[in-house]
Design an enzyme around this catalytic site. Structure first.
Site, PDB file in Angstrom:
ATOM      1  N   CYS A   1      -7.151   2.683   2.780  1.00 14.05           N
ATOM      2  CA  CYS A   1      -6.830   1.268   2.957  1.00 14.05           C
ATOM      3  C   CYS A   1      -5.321   1.051   2.933  1.00 14.05           C
ATOM      4  O   CYS A   1      -4.702   1.082   1.861  1.00 14.05           O
ATOM      5  CB  CYS A   1      -7.501   0.445   1.856  1.00 14.05           C
ATOM      6  SG  CYS A   1      -7.074  -1.291   1.910  1.00 14.05           S
TER       7      CYS A   1
ATOM      8  N   CYS B   1      -4.205  -2.075   1.029  1.00 16.11           N
ATOM      9  CA  CYS B   1      -4.214  -1.932  -0.433  1.00 16.11           C
ATOM     10  C   CYS B   1      -3.050  -1.076  -0.923  1.00 16.11           C
ATOM     11  O   CYS B   1      -2.439  -1.375  -1.937  1.00 16.11           O
ATOM     12  CB  CYS B   1      -5.508  -1.268  -0.919  1.00 16.11           C
ATOM     13  SG  CYS B   1      -6.989  -1.832  -0.115  1.00 16.11           S
ATOM     14  N   ASP B   2      -2.771   0.010  -0.237  1.00 17.13           N
ATOM     15  CA  ASP B   2      -1.881   1.039  -0.794  1.00 17.13           C
ATOM     16  C   ASP B   2      -0.565   1.221  -0.060  1.00 17.13           C
ATOM     17  O   ASP B   2       0.301   1.967  -0.539  1.00 17.13           O
ATOM     18  CB  ASP B   2      -2.616   2.394  -0.812  1.00 17.13           C
ATOM     19  CG  ASP B   2      -3.877   2.327  -1.658  1.00 17.13           C
ATOM     20  OD1 ASP B   2      -3.865   1.601  -2.660  1.00 17.13           O
ATOM     21  OD2 ASP B   2      -4.869   2.995  -1.306  1.00 17.13           O
TER      22      ASP B   2
END
Ligand code: NAP
Length: 325
Positions: free
Chosen positions: A149, A152-153
Site C-alpha cells: 500500500c 499507507c507507507d
C-alpha cells in the site's frame, strides 16, 4: 485512514443474536452502496465493516475515475461520504468482523467479534486482498520495507530508492504516487509490455523519477531488519543480479476474501463467489457485490453498482416473501 470510529454504532452483546432483515458484510464501495439502497428501502440494514474500513478503495490516495468528481476524490473520503449517506437513511454501521457463517438454514447465522446476528438476507461484499509474491524475505520484511500500500507507507520512503512489482493499473498508479516521496521508483515487470491503461502508461513513461526493469522477477528480498537489496532474475535469459533498494511495493493483483463461505456457497476455481446478473448466489436471500464476485471489472464504480443491484434484489426478494407469507 480517517474514518471516524465514533460514527460507528455499538451493539453491546446481550448474549441474544441480533435479528436483521439485511446484513451487509464489508464496508467498501459495494457494501456501503448496498447499505444505502437497502436503507432507502427502509430495511434498516446493518453493515459489518470488517477489518478493512472502506475496503481496498480506502487505501487509494485519489480516485480519478469515479463519476461526479472531476478533480478526483480520496479513497477514504469517498467511503466516508457513502457511509454518511447510508446512515442518513437508517443504515447502521458496526465496527465488527464476521468470523463464521451458518448458511444451512434461514435466518442465516453470522458470528462476529462482538456477538451474533440472525439475518433474513445477506449481502456479501467482503472484497479482495493483495496477492503476495511468496518469495524468501517477503513476509519477514513486510512493514520493514515490503509493502502492499503506497498510500499507507509511501511517506516512509522520502528520498529513498524503491522498487514496484507489477505491470497493471495498480502498479503504475502506486508508482506514480510514490514519486511524491522517493528519489527513484523502479518498476520491475515480468514481461516487456504493460497491462495498465494508456493514460497511466504515458504518465509513468514521462515521469523522470520512474524507470523500468523489463522481463524480470524479484526472487528474494534481502536485509536484516529492513530491506537493503533485491535479487532479480531475467525471465528470458535467466541472468541473476542483486540490486540495492530501500523498499519493495508489490501490486500483482488480488484474491477474494471468501474463506468464510467455502463449502457453503458456489465459487469458481479462483475462489470468487459465483453469481448471476441479479447478484444472486446459489442460496436464497444471499447476494454478493463487488470484488468478492468480480474478477473482471474491479472498479470502484462497478463495485458500487453491484452493491446497488444486490440491495434492489434483496428488497424485491423480501417483498415477494412477505406477500407469499
Ligand atoms: P492486474 O491488472 O491483474 O495486474 C497485475 C499485474 O501483476 C500484471 O501486470 C501481472 O503481470 C503482474 N503479476 C501477476 N502475478 C505476478 C507475479 N507472481 N510476479 C510478478 N508479476 C505478477 O491487477 P491490478 O493492477 O491490481 O488491477 C486490478 C484491476 O483493478 C484491473 O481491472 C485494473 O484495471 C483495476 N484498477 C483500475 C485502476 C484505475 O482505473 N485507476 C487502478 C487500479 C486498479 P502480467 O501483465 O504479465 O500478467
Amino acid at each position: 485512514m480517517s474514518f471516524n470510529l465514533t460514527n460507528f454504532a455499538t451493539t453491546a452483546s446481550t448474549g441474544e443474536p441480533k435479528r436483521t432483515k439485511v446484513l451487509v458484510l464489508g464496508s467498501g464501495p459495494a457494501g456501503l452502496t448496498a447499505a444505502l439502497y437497502a436503507a432507502r428501502a427502509e430495511l434498516e440494514p446493518v453493515v459489518l465493516t470488517g477489518s478493512e474500513l472502506g475496503g481496498q478503495a480506502a487505501l487509494t490516495f485519489t480516485i480519478e475515475n469515479y463519476p461526479g468528481f472531476p478533480d478526483g476524490v480520496g479513497g477514504s473520503e469517498l467511503g466516508e461520504l457513502i457511509q454518511k449517506q447510508a446512515e442518513k437513511f437508517g443504515a447502521v454501521v458496526e465496527f465488527d468482523t464476521a468470523n463464521s457463517v451458518d448458511l444451512l438454514q434461514r435466518p442465516y447465522r453470522v458470528t462476529t467479534d462482538n456477538g451474533e446476528y440472525l439475518a433474513d438476507t445477506l449481502i456479501i461484499a467482503t472484497g479482495a486482498r493483495p496477492n503476495h509474491l511468496e518469495i524468501p524475505g517477503e513476509s519477514t520484511l513486510t512493514g520493514r520495507g515490503v509493502s502492499y500500500c503506497a498510500t499507507c507507507d509511501g511517506w516512509f520512503f522520502k528520498e529513498k530508492k524503491v522498487a514496484v512489482v507489477g505491470g497493471g493499473d495498480s502498479a503504475l498508479e502506486e508508482a506514480l504516487f510514490l514519486t511524491r516521496f522517493a528519489s527513484q521508483v523502479t518498476i520491475i515487470h515480468r514481461r516487456d509490455s504493460l497491462r495498465a491503461g494508456k493514460v497511466l502508461q504515458s504518465r509513468a513513461f514521462s515521469n523522470p523519477k520512474i524507470n523500468f526493469i523489463w522481463n524480470s522477477q524479484v526472487t528474494d528480498v534481502l536485509g536484516d531488519d529492513k530491506v537493503t537489496h533485491l535479487n532479480l532474475k531475467n525471465t528470458l535469459t535467466g541472468e541473476k543480479s542483486t540490486q540495492e533498494f530501500d523498499g519493495l511495493f508489490i501490486f500483482i493483483g488480488h484474491i477474494p476474501n471468501t474463506q468464510l463461505f467455502k463449502g457453503q456457497l458456489e465459487m469458481d476455481e479462483m475462489g470468487y463467489i459465483k453469481s448471476n446478473a441479479f447478484m444472486e448466489t446459489n442460496l436464497p436471500g444471499v447476494y454478493v457485490a463487488g470484488e468478492v464476485t468480480d474478477s473482471h471489472f474491479r472498479q470502484v464504480v462497478t463495485s458500487a453498482g453491484m452493491g446497488a443491484s444486490a440491495a434492489i434484489q434483496v428488497t424485491q426478494f423480501l417483498e415477494k416473501e412477505a406477500v407469499e407469507a
